[in-house]
Design a protein around this motif. Structure first.
Motif, PDB file in Angstrom:
ATOM      1  N   ARG B 122       0.843  -1.202   0.000  1.00 35.21           N
ATOM      2  CA  ARG B 122       0.000   0.000   0.000  1.00 35.21           C
ATOM      3  C   ARG B 122       0.881   1.255   0.000  1.00 35.21           C
ATOM      4  NH1 ARG B 122      -3.381  -3.510  -0.595  1.00 35.21           N
ATOM      5  NH2 ARG B 122      -5.402  -3.646   0.413  1.00 35.21           N
ATOM      6  N   SER B 123       0.475   2.287  -0.769  1.00 37.01           N
ATOM      7  CA  SER B 123       1.248   3.534  -0.786  1.00 37.01           C
ATOM      8  C   SER B 123       0.860   4.403   0.393  1.00 37.01           C
ATOM      9  CB  SER B 123       0.969   4.358  -2.053  1.00 37.01           C
ATOM     10  OG  SER B 123       0.831   3.556  -3.137  1.00 37.01           O
ATOM     11  N   LEU B 124       1.824   4.788   1.173  1.00 42.38           N
ATOM     12  CA  LEU B 124       1.612   5.726   2.279  1.00 42.38           C
ATOM     13  C   LEU B 124       2.976   6.196   2.751  1.00 42.38           C
ATOM     14  CD1 LEU B 124       2.312   3.872   5.051  1.00 42.38           C
ATOM     15  CD2 LEU B 124       0.123   2.901   4.463  1.00 42.38           C
ATOM     16  N   ASP B 125       2.975   7.183   3.660  1.00 49.07           N
ATOM     17  CA  ASP B 125       4.234   7.750   4.162  1.00 49.07           C
ATOM     18  C   ASP B 125       4.821   6.787   5.209  1.00 49.07           C
ATOM     19  OD1 ASP B 125       6.288   9.145   5.360  1.00 49.07           O
ATOM     20  OD2 ASP B 125       5.187  11.044   5.469  1.00 49.07           O
ATOM     21  N   ILE B 126       5.700   5.904   4.752  1.00 54.85           N
ATOM     22  CA  ILE B 126       6.191   4.829   5.617  1.00 54.85           C
ATOM     23  C   ILE B 126       7.050   5.367   6.765  1.00 54.85           C
ATOM     24  CG2 ILE B 126       8.106   4.297   3.999  1.00 54.85           C
ATOM     25  CD1 ILE B 126       6.285   1.797   6.326  1.00 54.85           C
ATOM     26  N   ASP B 127       7.825   6.424   6.498  1.00 56.81           N
ATOM     27  CA  ASP B 127       8.670   6.962   7.574  1.00 56.81           C
ATOM     28  C   ASP B 127       7.820   7.521   8.712  1.00 56.81           C
ATOM     29  OD1 ASP B 127      10.935   6.243   6.226  1.00 56.81           O
ATOM     30  OD2 ASP B 127      11.129   8.188   5.209  1.00 56.81           O
ATOM     31  N   ALA B 128       6.752   8.254   8.341  1.00 54.25           N
ATOM     32  CA  ALA B 128       5.844   8.814   9.349  1.00 54.25           C
ATOM     33  C   ALA B 128       5.152   7.689  10.124  1.00 54.25           C
ATOM     34  CB  ALA B 128       4.815   9.721   8.689  1.00 54.25           C
ATOM     35  N   ALA B 129       4.751   6.632   9.416  1.00 59.23           N
ATOM     36  CA  ALA B 129       4.062   5.512  10.070  1.00 59.23           C
ATOM     37  C   ALA B 129       4.983   4.843  11.087  1.00 59.23           C
ATOM     38  CB  ALA B 129       3.587   4.504   9.022  1.00 59.23           C
ATOM     39  N   ARG B 130       6.230   4.602  10.684  1.00 58.73           N
ATOM     40  CA  ARG B 130       7.165   3.920  11.600  1.00 58.73           C
ATOM     41  C   ARG B 130       7.524   4.810  12.794  1.00 58.73           C
ATOM     42  NH1 ARG B 130      10.697   1.638   7.039  1.00 58.73           N
ATOM     43  NH2 ARG B 130       9.515  -0.184   6.426  1.00 58.73           N
ATOM     44  N   LYS B 131       7.690   6.108  12.515  1.00 59.46           N
ATOM     45  CA  LYS B 131       8.028   7.038  13.590  1.00 59.46           C
ATOM     46  C   LYS B 131       6.892   7.096  14.623  1.00 59.46           C
ATOM     47  CE  LYS B 131       9.666  11.744  14.005  1.00 59.46           C
ATOM     48  NZ  LYS B 131       9.665  13.065  13.355  1.00 59.46           N
ATOM     49  N   GLY B 132       5.661   7.182  14.127  1.00 55.85           N
ATOM     50  CA  GLY B 132       4.495   7.206  15.009  1.00 55.85           C
ATOM     51  C   GLY B 132       4.380   5.916  15.809  1.00 55.85           C
ATOM     52  N   ALA B 133       4.710   4.791  15.155  1.00 55.07           N
ATOM     53  CA  ALA B 133       4.628   3.498  15.838  1.00 55.07           C
ATOM     54  C   ALA B 133       5.648   3.434  16.979  1.00 55.07           C
ATOM     55  CB  ALA B 133       4.875   2.363  14.847  1.00 55.07           C
ATOM     56  N   HIS B 134       6.877   3.871  16.711  1.00 55.96           N
ATOM     57  CA  HIS B 134       7.896   3.831  17.766  1.00 55.96           C
ATOM     58  C   HIS B 134       7.522   4.739  18.933  1.00 55.96           C
ATOM     59  CE1 HIS B 134      10.921   1.062  16.381  1.00 55.96           C
ATOM     60  NE2 HIS B 134      10.883   1.585  15.162  1.00 55.96           N
ATOM     61  N   LYS B 135       6.912   5.871  18.623  1.00 54.30           N
ATOM     62  CA  LYS B 135       6.482   6.775  19.697  1.00 54.30           C
ATOM     63  C   LYS B 135       5.442   6.069  20.572  1.00 54.30           C
ATOM     64  CE  LYS B 135       4.996  11.504  20.604  1.00 54.30           C
ATOM     65  NZ  LYS B 135       3.956  11.091  21.574  1.00 54.30           N
ATOM     66  N   ALA B 136       4.468   5.444  19.934  1.00 59.56           N
ATOM     67  CA  ALA B 136       3.424   4.733  20.680  1.00 59.56           C
ATOM     68  C   ALA B 136       4.035   3.568  21.477  1.00 59.56           C
ATOM     69  CB  ALA B 136       2.353   4.222  19.723  1.00 59.56           C
ATOM     70  N   LEU B 137       4.950   2.825  20.851  1.00 59.40           N
ATOM     71  CA  LEU B 137       5.543   1.679  21.550  1.00 59.40           C
ATOM     72  C   LEU B 137       6.383   2.125  22.751  1.00 59.40           C
ATOM     73  CD1 LEU B 137       6.565  -0.770  18.651  1.00 59.40           C
ATOM     74  CD2 LEU B 137       4.552  -0.849  20.116  1.00 59.40           C
ATOM     75  N   ARG B 138       7.028   3.291  22.646  1.00 60.10           N
ATOM     76  CA  ARG B 138       7.787   3.795  23.795  1.00 60.10           C
ATOM     77  C   ARG B 138       6.851   4.099  24.971  1.00 60.10           C
ATOM     78  NH1 ARG B 138      11.041   6.354  19.920  1.00 60.10           N
ATOM     79  NH2 ARG B 138       9.880   8.306  20.108  1.00 60.10           N
ATOM     80  N   GLU B 139       5.678   4.659  24.651  1.00 62.68           N
ATOM     81  CA  GLU B 139       4.691   4.930  25.723  1.00 62.68           C
ATOM     82  C   GLU B 139       4.205   3.624  26.348  1.00 62.68           C
ATOM     83  OE1 GLU B 139       1.533   7.546  24.313  1.00 62.68           O
ATOM     84  OE2 GLU B 139       2.983   8.562  23.024  1.00 62.68           O
ATOM     85  N   LEU B 140       3.947   2.642  25.490  1.00 62.82           N
ATOM     86  CA  LEU B 140       3.480   1.344  25.974  1.00 62.82           C
ATOM     87  C   LEU B 140       4.565   0.678  26.831  1.00 62.82           C
ATOM     88  CD1 LEU B 140       1.245  -0.841  25.824  1.00 62.82           C
ATOM     89  CD2 LEU B 140       2.306  -1.653  23.713  1.00 62.82           C
ATOM     90  N   GLU B 141       5.808   0.760  26.360  1.00 66.04           N
ATOM     91  CA  GLU B 141       6.942   0.170  27.094  1.00 66.04           C
ATOM     92  C   GLU B 141       7.067   0.795  28.493  1.00 66.04           C
ATOM     93  OE1 GLU B 141       8.994  -2.272  26.345  1.00 66.04           O
ATOM     94  OE2 GLU B 141      10.556  -1.982  27.859  1.00 66.04           O
ATOM     95  N   ALA B 142       6.954   2.133  28.550  1.00 62.59           N
ATOM     96  CA  ALA B 142       7.082   2.820  29.844  1.00 62.59           C
ATOM     97  C   ALA B 142       5.983   2.346  30.796  1.00 62.59           C
ATOM     98  CB  ALA B 142       7.002   4.328  29.635  1.00 62.59           C
ATOM     99  N   HIS B 143       4.751   2.255  30.274  1.00 60.22           N
ATOM    100  CA  HIS B 143       3.641   1.824  31.132  1.00 60.22           C
ATOM    101  C   HIS B 143       3.833   0.387  31.614  1.00 60.22           C
ATOM    102  CE1 HIS B 143      -0.374   1.471  32.772  1.00 60.22           C
ATOM    103  NE2 HIS B 143      -0.518   0.354  32.070  1.00 60.22           N
ATOM    104  N   LEU B 144       4.227  -0.501  30.694  1.00 59.85           N
ATOM    105  CA  LEU B 144       4.382  -1.911  31.076  1.00 59.85           C
ATOM    106  C   LEU B 144       5.547  -2.096  32.050  1.00 59.85           C
ATOM    107  CD1 LEU B 144       3.609  -3.609  27.648  1.00 59.85           C
ATOM    108  CD2 LEU B 144       2.273  -3.859  29.752  1.00 59.85           C
ATOM    109  N   THR B 145       6.573  -1.254  31.927  1.00 57.89           N
ATOM    110  CA  THR B 145       7.685  -1.316  32.878  1.00 57.89           C
ATOM    111  C   THR B 145       7.183  -0.959  34.274  1.00 57.89           C
ATOM    112  OG1 THR B 145       9.190  -0.681  31.102  1.00 57.89           O
ATOM    113  CG2 THR B 145      10.018  -0.457  33.353  1.00 57.89           C
TER     114      THR B 145
END
Lengths: 283, 218
Positions: B122-145
């Motif tokens: 699918r065509s989309l802004d892959i860099d923005a998608a990955r950056k947003g995902a890492h931001k969300a995963l960092r929040e999830l990681e902090a909470h789970l820690t």
């Protein structure tokens, strides 16, 4: 002929025929070169390279085929595709961050079934791969594996219970693998499942699964999703294989007896000079 | 007529519904929609069921639900007799669960989008998608820690809730979109805790845990 010519002058899948409507075009990448596939209002398909040169076109097995070079041979034949009563199923392209040759090689492997396709194509403790026969058929320049047998809990969408399944594998071109397997509702016939792979670069590809089955009852979307489920179970494994390129140096990986097809495939690629997506010397 | 799920085998969202129904031990009828390559979810027959053209859709009698998180909440309310998965009698837990259900939408829009790009082209802004995902995963990681410090294995407490089900698939499938788990040890531990749940089912890209032999050979 240089090594790159072998890869350049072969046919590769570039689109699904019946998903390209009149007046529509799409751009795909074949070996780092952009190709535009367009269907005119007259229904005729043309493939054009980035520099404007026309590329060869073949339409068969549900797909549009093209080449960035000049193939000196026709697209391989799949005789079963012309048999009456078979259902043709296009399963669509799936992108894999792996060498196209690794994707084909994985399709030829049986030993991983119980571990990757658990309770579908295999199950513990039925992990043994019985001896089978592998040959490079020089008259047709293809790799064949025959008399392959394996226990499968759910061999196909149409299978209702576990069974011993017979397989044959055929590699008619470096980036194509075709398997023949016992057809659950029609013993004595073979279901045909093919994997057509388009190299985007040496370690990235689009894999199109395509099937010609005897199955009068399953819904088309169920057949597609059964095959996609299987292939996507492989994808995460394929993307983690190291090295990314397929090693053709026999010193690089240690094969077992179950890998006989893979050994023949690698030997055949080396002999043909098909090195796109391969690593010749262990490093 | 029982539960009916309009389903696509590779959809992480549809898998939320499949997984939760499996954990609750519910039977349902799966109606497969050819999302790829057929694009059936954008065709008129399906748009009459869900005008948004998204999957999954749950039908229960006269009720049609087209939002994944709403499906989880409905199933928990109707079928979970233990009141564990969505404890609405507890206002704090309810508030926290709703917050994670919304967070799950961010995972779909980032990690899920990157997966569609990398897997189905699918065509989309892959860099923005990955950056947003890492931001969300960092929040999830902090909470789970932090949850780990409290001795809690799951997002809300010591037991899994629909918040875990909602956030699990696109977190687990993130590597399909080129987003690796290497930097997220608490997330990796949480993913294994969910895969250990009795009744857990897999999907392509999320493998089941293979049985480990006991050390004493039993």
């Amino acid at each position: 002929m240089t090594t790159s010519d072998v890869a350049r002058n072969d046919w590769y899948p570039v689109a699904i025929d019946n998903l390209l409507t009149n007046g529509q075009s799409e751009v795909v990448v074949l070996m780092q070169e952009e190709l535009t596939i367009s269907r005119g209002n007259d229904g005729v398909i043309k493939v054009t390279a980035q520099d404007g040169r026309p590329c060869p076109v073949a339409i068969n097995y549900g797909h549009v085929w093209s080449s960035i070079g000049q193939p000196d041979h026709a697209l391989f034949d799949i005789p079963e595709a012309h048999e009456d009563g078979r259902r043709m199923v296009d399963c669509g392209p799936v992108r894999v961050k792996a060498s196209p040759l690794r994707v084909v090689e994985n399709f030829l492997d049986i030993a991983h079934f119980p571990f990757v396709h658990t309770d579908i194509l295999g199950a513990e403790p039925h992990t043994e791969v019985e001896p089978y026969k592998v040959e490079i058929r020089d008259t047709v320049d293809e790799v064949w594996a025959t008399r392959v047998r394996f226990f499968q809990p759910q061999a196909a969408k149409s299978a209702e219970e576990g069974q011993m399944t017979d397989y044959m594998y055929r590699v008619p071109a470096p980036c194509t693998s075709i398997l023949y397997k016992t057809c659950p509702p029609r013993p004595g016939s073979w279901d045909v499942i093919a994997l057509f792979v388009r190299p985007i670069s040496e370690d990235l590809c689009d894999a199109y699964a395509w099937m010609a089955l005897y199955d009068e009852t399953s819904k088309q979307s169920d057949l597609v999703q059964f095959q996609q489920m299987i292939f996507l179970q492989d994808r995460s494994i394929l993307e983690n294989q190291i090295p990314r390129l397929l090693p053709l140096d026999p010193k690089m990986e240690v094969p077992t007896r179950a890998d006989t097809t893979s050994i023949a495939y690698r030997r055949w690629l080396k002999r043909k000079g098909m090195t796109y997506g391969a690593q010749l010397v262990a490093r | 007529m029982g539960l009916q799920l309009y389903d696509y085998v590779l959809s992480g969202s549809a898998y939320k519904a499949r997984l939760f129904m499996a954990l609750l031990g519910l039977d349902y009828q799966s109606v497969s929609i050819d999302f790829h390559p057929g694009g059936e979810h954008k065709k008129s027959d399906f748009l009459q069921i869900n005008p948004a053209g998204t999957l999954p859709v749950l039908v229960d009698g006269d009720l049609t639900l087209c939002d994944t998180q709403a499906i989880l909440a409905y199933l928990a309310h109707k079928f979970d007799t233990t009141n564990q998965w969505y404890p609405t009698n507890d206002p704090v837990a309810t508030g926290r669960i709703l917050q994670w259900l919304a967070f799950a939408g961010r995972l779909t829009d980032t990690a899920g989008a990157a997966r569609l790009h990398d897997m189905l082209g699918r065509s989309l802004d892959i860099d923005a998608a990955r950056k947003g995902a890492h931001k969300a995963l960092r929040e999830l990681e902090a909470h789970l820690t932090e949850q780990g410090f409290r001795g809690h294995a799951f997002l809300i407490g010591s037991k899994p809730t629909i918040a875990d089900i909602a956030c699990f698939p696109y977190t687990a499938l993130a590597p399909d979109g080129g987003i690796e788990h290497d930097d997220y040890p608490a997330i990796r531990k949480w993913l294994i805790a969910i895969r250990r749940l009795p009744g857990f089912i897999e999907m392509p890209g999320i493998h089941r845990l293979h049985d480990m032999r006991d050390e004493d050979g039993g």
